[in-house]
Design an enzyme around this catalytic site. Structure first.
Site, PDB file in Angstrom:
ATOM      1  N   SER A 163      61.430  23.747  25.646  1.00  0.00           N
ATOM      2  CA  SER A 163      62.477  24.178  24.722  1.00  0.00           C
ATOM      3  C   SER A 163      61.974  24.169  23.279  1.00  0.00           C
ATOM      4  O   SER A 163      60.938  23.580  22.962  1.00  0.00           O
ATOM      5  CB  SER A 163      63.688  23.263  24.857  1.00  0.00           C
TER       6      SER A 163
HETATM    7  C1  LIG Z   1      64.792  24.578  29.617  1.00  0.00           C
HETATM    8  S1  LIG Z   1      64.001  24.032  31.023  1.00  0.00           S
HETATM    9  C2  LIG Z   1      63.781  22.310  30.708  1.00  0.00           C
HETATM   10  C3  LIG Z   1      62.861  21.947  29.609  1.00  0.00           C
HETATM   11  C4  LIG Z   1      62.262  20.592  29.832  1.00  0.00           C
HETATM   12  N1  LIG Z   1      63.180  19.519  29.585  1.00  0.00           N
HETATM   13  C5  LIG Z   1      60.983  20.428  29.066  1.00  0.00           C
HETATM   14  O1  LIG Z   1      60.856  19.501  28.267  1.00  0.00           O
HETATM   15  O2  LIG Z   1      60.073  21.216  29.314  1.00  0.00           O
HETATM   16  C6  LIG Z   1      65.330  23.925  32.199  1.00  0.00           C
HETATM   17  C7  LIG Z   1      64.889  23.326  33.512  1.00  0.00           C
HETATM   18  O3  LIG Z   1      66.045  23.011  34.260  1.00  0.00           O
HETATM   19  C8  LIG Z   1      65.681  23.147  35.602  1.00  0.00           C
HETATM   20  N2  LIG Z   1      66.888  23.227  36.421  1.00  0.00           N
HETATM   21  C9  LIG Z   1      67.760  24.260  36.535  1.00  0.00           C
HETATM   22  N3  LIG Z   1      68.717  23.953  37.419  1.00  0.00           N
HETATM   23  C10 LIG Z   1      68.461  22.690  37.855  1.00  0.00           C
HETATM   24  C11 LIG Z   1      69.100  21.829  38.787  1.00  0.00           C
HETATM   25  N4  LIG Z   1      70.201  22.189  39.461  1.00  0.00           N
HETATM   26  N5  LIG Z   1      68.562  20.603  38.977  1.00  0.00           N
HETATM   27  C12 LIG Z   1      67.449  20.206  38.317  1.00  0.00           C
HETATM   28  N6  LIG Z   1      66.801  21.009  37.442  1.00  0.00           N
HETATM   29  C13 LIG Z   1      67.296  22.218  37.214  1.00  0.00           C
HETATM   30  C14 LIG Z   1      64.869  24.433  35.603  1.00  0.00           C
HETATM   31  O4  LIG Z   1      64.075  24.556  36.777  1.00  0.00           O
HETATM   32  C15 LIG Z   1      64.054  24.252  34.340  1.00  0.00           C
HETATM   33  O5  LIG Z   1      62.822  23.658  34.623  1.00  0.00           O
END
Ligand SMILES: C[S@@+](CC[C@H](N)C(=O)[O-])C[C@H]1O[C@@H](n2cnc3c(N)ncnc32)[C@H](O)[C@@H]1O
Length: 457
Positions: A163
């Site tokens: 992000s």
């Molecule tokens: C914006 S990214 C996260 C950025 C992360 N915190 C970083 O520091 O790189 C959003 C993440 O949420 C995950 N995600 C989406 N739906 C999810 C779910 N139901 N459970 C767990 N993770 C999920 C996606 O696979 C993605 O990797």
């Protein structure tokens, strides 16, 4: 024909610019890639030379190469912190600045990343082929997409990203984590945010949950490589992670339209939850939710934050309700400018999403019909209602055509009228109460002042 949400924008679209994680809904990737907070003005943060740049002893070529690398990393880090401070409008707090230095973002990025191409899509940036561009992206205050799903038609939909650092710090500061605070993160992604949390709270205190197995495994390995070992769990984050509960803090790095009940159940009394917000209309805002000692859970929204959504396991783009062809309905004049509810005013967009749930919009990209300056499409997610708002070239005269069982533009106009009559209250004046039965009730200023029901607006 009503455009699909994906691909509805083009370079000529009047849709607002993006800052955040890019398109963020598996059902509406392109549509959601536009809600963005902006840097709040210039901040005079001085960029100090990194201590490594002050070396004076003569060094061997090998040593010099090593020092140059450290110097480059040091100076890039200073620049990144300066950019984040500029975004925040204040210096980064010392605890998060220390975490930034201890857990460098670039260590979490893959060699192959996806960057915005300036035309509403993404293109690949390969570190070996474009080292300067890759390095700049790693130290820019902008999201870096690390995984995409390429659709059959070639459209690239982001699935995971690191992000934007400014937004990351704003969320971490809102979370209020101290050494020893027990934290649950939903959405591990690259693992960078989990690394920052672990650096501040302690490895043993942090659990991070990722839906994608490969991402979880990679994040675990990267975290270990920078000396961090929070618990990385491969699971559906919508369920939280009960074995580690209760948590004093819960933070999501994917957006939700309502707070999943398991997150609240796993939040300790006195705890705080911070999550990016989204509606069908707009992915924008951050909800800060507190659970008091009696178990009453209340939240408030803050501006800023625009994240990809929490996905359900195996989710695919939805079946669209049948097309009711609003373009064939008669045109009627409308007082409401489409820019008022779908322009740069994200607070207005947020309120439309709250008051008219399950309705999305898309500006028509590319060539307009003859005599038309701009066209906004509005559609319901769960029924075939649609509206087509057209602004005439030259005169700016605005008309709407509505089809299907609901008159969506009338609903939007009534919602906007209510908001305007209330003095256009901004996001922090809106809040919500979460009932034990899973219901969420939104209100303005105090829980007693509930928002009008859709039918009474
Ligand atoms: C914006 S990214 C996260 C950025 C992360 N915190 C970083 O520091 O790189 C959003 C993440 O949420 C995950 N995600 C989406 N739906 C999810 C779910 N139901 N459970 C767990 N993770 C999920 C996606 O696979 C993605 O990797």
């Amino acid at each position: 024909m009503v455009p699909t949400r994906r691909g509805a924008f083009g370079p000529r679209s009047p849709a607002p610019r993006t800052r955040g994680d890019g398109p963020r809904d598996p059902q509406a990737w392109a549509r959601l890639g536009r809600c963005s907070p902006h840097a709040r003005g210039w901040f005079p943060y001085r960029v100090l030379p990194h201590p490594d740049l002050r070396c004076v002893r003569k060094r061997s070529p090998r040593e010099v190469g090593h020092v140059n690398t450290i110097a480059a990393e040091g100076s890039a880090m200073e620049q990144l912190l300066a950019r984040v401070a500029e975004f925040l409008g204040r210096p980064v707090s010392p605890e998060w600045e220390n975490a930034f230095r201890a857990v460098p973002r670039h260590r979490f990025l893959l060699d192959r990343i996806w960057l915005r191409d300036g035309h509403g899509g993404y293109d690949i940036c390969d570190r070996a082929a474009q080292p300067t561009r890759w390095w700049a992206a790693a130290h820019a205050d902008a999201p870096v997409v690390t995984h995409v799903l390429t659709e059959a038609d070639g459209t690239r939909c982001p699935l995971s990203s690191a992000s934007a650092p400014g937004t990351v710090v704003a969320m971490l500061e809102a979370l209020d984590v101290r050494p020893g605070t027990r934290v649950l993160e939903i959405g591990t992604g690259t693992g960078w945010n989990a690394g920052l949390l672990a650096s501040r709270a302690g490895d043993a205190e942090v659990v991070t949950v990722e839906l994608d197995r490969e991402l979880a495994e990679r994040a675990r390995a990267t975290l270990a490589a920078v000396g961090r070992s929070p618990r990385v769990v491969h699971a559906n984050g919508a369920e939280g992670w009960p074995p580690g509960a209760p948590y004093e803090r819960v933070v999501a790095t994917c957006s939700v339209r309502r707070v999943p009940r398991p997150w609240l159940d796993q939040l300790a009394p006195g705890g705080r939850l911070v999550t990016p917000w989204a509606s069908a209309w707009c992915a924008y805002g951050t909800a800060v939710v507190e659970r008091d000692e009696r178990g009453i859970v209340m939240g408030r929204w803050r501006p800023g934050g625009s994240y990809m959504p929490l996905r359900a396991p195996g989710a695919r783009p939805e079946e669209r309700p049948p097309d009711t062809h609003p373009e064939r309905a008669p045109a009627e004049p409308t007082e409401l400018s489409p820019w008022a509810v779908a322009g740069e005013d994200y607070q207005a967009q947020f309120v439309m999403g709250l008051l008219v749930p399950g309705v999305w919009h898309a500006w028509e990209a590319g060539n307009q019909r003859a005599g038309t300056h701009a066209t906004l499409w509005v559609r319901a997610e769960n029924d075939p209602s649609a509206a087509l708002v057209e602004v005439a070239a030259g005169t700016g005269h605005t008309t709407v055509r509505q089809s299907g069982p609901r008159r969506l533009w009338d609903e939007i106009s009534a919602a906007y009228g209510w908001w305007h009559a209330a003095g256009s209250p901004d996001m922090p004046r809106f809040g919500f109460t979460c009932g034990g039965d899973g219901t969420t009730t939104a209100w303005l200023d105090t829980p007693e002042r509930q928002l009008p029901e859709p039918t009474t607006r």
